[in-house]
Design a protein around this motif. Structure first.
Motif, PDB file in Angstrom:
ATOM      1  N   GLN A  34      24.317  42.169  39.605  1.00 33.71           N
ATOM      2  CA  GLN A  34      24.916  43.468  39.292  1.00 33.71           C
ATOM      3  C   GLN A  34      26.420  43.464  39.548  1.00 33.71           C
ATOM      4  N   ALA A  35      26.876  42.601  40.466  1.00 31.18           N
ATOM      5  CA  ALA A  35      28.307  42.510  40.771  1.00 31.18           C
ATOM      6  C   ALA A  35      29.066  41.665  39.762  1.00 31.18           C
ATOM      7  N   GLY A  36      28.368  41.026  38.839  1.00 35.23           N
ATOM      8  CA  GLY A  36      29.030  40.220  37.826  1.00 35.23           C
ATOM      9  C   GLY A  36      28.607  38.766  37.802  1.00 35.23           C
ATOM     10  N   GLY A  37      27.846  38.348  38.819  1.00 37.87           N
ATOM     11  CA  GLY A  37      27.260  37.017  38.805  1.00 37.87           C
ATOM     12  C   GLY A  37      28.270  35.894  38.683  1.00 37.87           C
ATOM     13  N   LEU A  38      27.931  34.919  37.858  1.00 41.37           N
ATOM     14  CA  LEU A  38      28.781  33.740  37.676  1.00 41.37           C
ATOM     15  C   LEU A  38      30.192  34.096  37.203  1.00 41.37           C
ATOM     16  N   PRO A  39      30.359  34.959  36.200  1.00 37.34           N
ATOM     17  CA  PRO A  39      31.719  35.301  35.771  1.00 37.34           C
ATOM     18  C   PRO A  39      32.545  35.954  36.888  1.00 37.34           C
ATOM     19  N   MET A  40      31.923  36.791  37.710  1.00 35.42           N
ATOM     20  CA  MET A  40      32.650  37.410  38.805  1.00 35.42           C
ATOM     21  C   MET A  40      33.129  36.370  39.809  1.00 35.42           C
ATOM     22  N   LEU A  41      32.269  35.426  40.171  1.00 35.93           N
ATOM     23  CA  LEU A  41      32.655  34.400  41.138  1.00 35.93           C
ATOM     24  C   LEU A  41      33.774  33.519  40.589  1.00 35.93           C
ATOM     25  N   LYS A  42      33.712  33.212  39.308  1.00 38.25           N
ATOM     26  CA  LYS A  42      34.791  32.426  38.693  1.00 38.25           C
ATOM     27  C   LYS A  42      36.101  33.206  38.713  1.00 38.25           C
ATOM     28  N   ALA A  43      36.027  34.509  38.467  1.00 44.61           N
ATOM     29  CA  ALA A  43      37.232  35.331  38.474  1.00 44.61           C
ATOM     30  C   ALA A  43      37.814  35.454  39.880  1.00 44.61           C
ATOM     31  N   LEU A  44      36.953  35.553  40.895  1.00 45.46           N
ATOM     32  CA  LEU A  44      37.423  35.683  42.269  1.00 45.46           C
ATOM     33  C   LEU A  44      38.090  34.404  42.774  1.00 45.46           C
ATOM     34  N   ALA A  45      37.718  33.265  42.197  1.00 43.60           N
ATOM     35  CA  ALA A  45      38.227  31.977  42.683  1.00 43.60           C
ATOM     36  C   ALA A  45      39.733  31.860  42.527  1.00 43.60           C
ATOM     37  N   GLY A  46      40.329  32.565  41.552  1.00 43.59           N
ATOM     38  CA  GLY A  46      41.772  32.476  41.351  1.00 43.59           C
ATOM     39  C   GLY A  46      42.562  33.191  42.433  1.00 43.59           C
ATOM     40  N   PRO A  47      42.477  34.513  42.498  1.00 48.94           N
ATOM     41  CA  PRO A  47      43.294  35.244  43.474  1.00 48.94           C
ATOM     42  C   PRO A  47      42.794  35.142  44.906  1.00 48.94           C
TER      43      PRO A  47
ATOM     44  N   MET B   5      30.967  43.421  47.132  1.00 48.07           N
ATOM     45  CA  MET B   5      30.638  43.541  45.710  1.00 48.07           C
ATOM     46  C   MET B   5      31.884  43.581  44.836  1.00 48.07           C
ATOM     47  N   THR B   6      33.049  43.882  45.418  1.00 51.14           N
ATOM     48  CA  THR B   6      34.272  44.037  44.635  1.00 51.14           C
ATOM     49  C   THR B   6      35.404  43.217  45.242  1.00 51.14           C
ATOM     50  N   PRO B   7      36.466  42.932  44.463  1.00 58.60           N
ATOM     51  CA  PRO B   7      37.615  42.228  45.037  1.00 58.60           C
ATOM     52  C   PRO B   7      38.221  42.953  46.233  1.00 58.60           C
ATOM     53  N   GLY B   8      38.286  44.286  46.176  1.00 57.47           N
ATOM     54  CA  GLY B   8      38.823  45.036  47.301  1.00 57.47           C
ATOM     55  C   GLY B   8      38.002  44.831  48.565  1.00 57.47           C
ATOM     56  N   GLU B   9      36.686  44.784  48.424  1.00 57.76           N
ATOM     57  CA  GLU B   9      35.827  44.550  49.584  1.00 57.76           C
ATOM     58  C   GLU B   9      36.008  43.137  50.126  1.00 57.76           C
ATOM     59  N   VAL B  10      36.220  42.181  49.237  1.00 65.43           N
ATOM     60  CA  VAL B  10      36.490  40.804  49.675  1.00 65.43           C
ATOM     61  C   VAL B  10      37.774  40.773  50.503  1.00 65.43           C
ATOM     62  N   MET B  11      38.811  41.424  50.020  1.00 67.32           N
ATOM     63  CA  MET B  11      40.092  41.449  50.745  1.00 67.32           C
ATOM     64  C   MET B  11      39.949  42.142  52.097  1.00 67.32           C
ATOM     65  N   ARG B  12      39.191  43.217  52.119  1.00 64.03           N
ATOM     66  CA  ARG B  12      38.952  43.923  53.378  1.00 64.03           C
ATOM     67  C   ARG B  12      38.243  43.006  54.377  1.00 64.03           C
ATOM     68  N   ALA B  13      37.212  42.305  53.917  1.00 61.28           N
ATOM     69  CA  ALA B  13      36.477  41.400  54.797  1.00 61.28           C
ATOM     70  C   ALA B  13      37.379  40.280  55.305  1.00 61.28           C
ATOM     71  N   ARG B  14      38.252  39.787  54.450  1.00 63.89           N
ATOM     72  CA  ARG B  14      39.163  38.720  54.869  1.00 63.89           C
ATOM     73  C   ARG B  14      40.100  39.228  55.963  1.00 63.89           C
TER      74      ARG B  14
ATOM     75  N   PHE C  44      36.689  37.410  58.190  1.00 62.08           N
ATOM     76  CA  PHE C  44      35.560  36.697  57.609  1.00 62.08           C
ATOM     77  C   PHE C  44      36.006  35.830  56.434  1.00 62.08           C
ATOM     78  N   ARG C  45      35.388  34.657  56.316  1.00 60.88           N
ATOM     79  CA  ARG C  45      35.726  33.746  55.218  1.00 60.88           C
ATOM     80  C   ARG C  45      34.522  33.393  54.349  1.00 60.88           C
ATOM     81  N   LEU C  46      33.312  33.611  54.864  1.00 61.42           N
ATOM     82  CA  LEU C  46      32.093  33.412  54.082  1.00 61.42           C
ATOM     83  C   LEU C  46      31.427  34.762  53.915  1.00 61.42           C
ATOM     84  N   LEU C  47      31.217  35.169  52.652  1.00 58.18           N
ATOM     85  CA  LEU C  47      30.706  36.500  52.342  1.00 58.18           C
ATOM     86  C   LEU C  47      29.472  36.414  51.462  1.00 58.18           C
ATOM     87  N   LYS C  48      28.667  37.424  51.547  1.00 62.88           N
ATOM     88  CA  LYS C  48      27.479  37.540  50.702  1.00 62.88           C
ATOM     89  C   LYS C  48      27.829  38.417  49.500  1.00 62.88           C
ATOM     90  N   LEU C  49      27.866  37.833  48.309  1.00 58.23           N
ATOM     91  CA  LEU C  49      28.061  38.637  47.105  1.00 58.23           C
ATOM     92  C   LEU C  49      26.728  39.282  46.790  1.00 58.23           C
TER      93      LEU C  49
END
Length: 218
Positions: free
Chosen positions: A141-154, A118-127, A131-136
């Motif tokens: 509630q996690a931010g939807g489309l804007p969150m996914l666009k924001a995650l695409a950069g870092p 649900m968060t960038p920190g959790e994505v980094m932990r999973a990586r 893991f490379r494919l994750l379930k948002l």
């Protein structure tokens, strides 16, 4: 302390559909006709959750009777469930979250596994755990489309299956994002239609989702 490294779990089985129905089955005898209706509508993957007592038996029924359907197990939250769903015939598993014990169990089971974040920190932990494919989840509630666009950069090397709050209207917008591999949703199998055995209605919903996914691809 840095996390223990984990070997990557196997890749997902190959399937055509980028839309994954998220299903709660209350009666095991619903499973096979439901799987066939989804296939007829162009969807060859389904997530049967463990939210009901019938979930495990429903997975086994689909795996045995509808081999063309790539059946996965959802709401896997305990390590022991990884072996149970694998033995029932699940081709992959998904969870709303991730722990090291779940990661260990997925590797031990040799089962493709999509953990939830649900968060960038959790994505980094999973990586870090391999893991490379994750379930948002829950996606909206996690931010939807804007969150996914924001995650695409870092975190541009990660791919997602947003689930939770996705609708037929937002499906195309999600699938157009380059870091979205799949989309999960419960709208394809409404409880009332399942209870009524309205397989034709579910077939129509599946066909509409398939057409929307194809439009997003082009």
């Amino acid at each position: 302390m840095s996390p223990s490294p984990h070997p990557a779990t196997p890749s997902l089985p190959a399937f055509r559909s980028r839309v994954v129905p998220v299903i709660v089955i209350e009666q095991v005898d619903q499973a096979v006709p439901l799987a066939q209706a989804l296939l007829d509508g162009g969807i060859d993957v389904m997530e049967i959750t463990l939210r009901s007592a019938a979930g495990l038996a429903a997975i086994e029924a689909v795996a045995r009777a509808v081999p063309a359907m790539q059946v996965g197990a959802g709401t896997v939250t305990r390590p022991a469930e990884l072996m149970q769903v694998r033995d029932a015939g699940a081709r992959f598993a998904l969870s709303p979250g991730l722990t090291e014990r779940l990661a260990d169990a997925a590797c031990a089971a040799g089962l493709p596994f999509i953990p939830g974040v649900m968060t960038p920190g959790e994505v980094m932990r999973a990586r870090e755990l391999g893991f490379r494919l994750l379930k948002l989840f829950p996606a909206e509630q996690a931010g939807g489309l804007p969150m996914l666009k924001a995650l695409a950069g870092p975190l541009g090397d990660m791919r997602f299956c947003p689930t939770g709050g996705v609708t037929p209207e937002s499906l195309g917008a999600y699938l157009k994002l380059p870091n979205v591999a799949l989309v999960g949703g419960s709208w394809l199998t409404p409880p009332a239609r399942l209870a009524a055995g309205d397989w034709d209605g579910i077939r129509q919903l599946a066909r509409a989702a398939t057409e929307a996914a194809e439009a997003a691809r082009t």
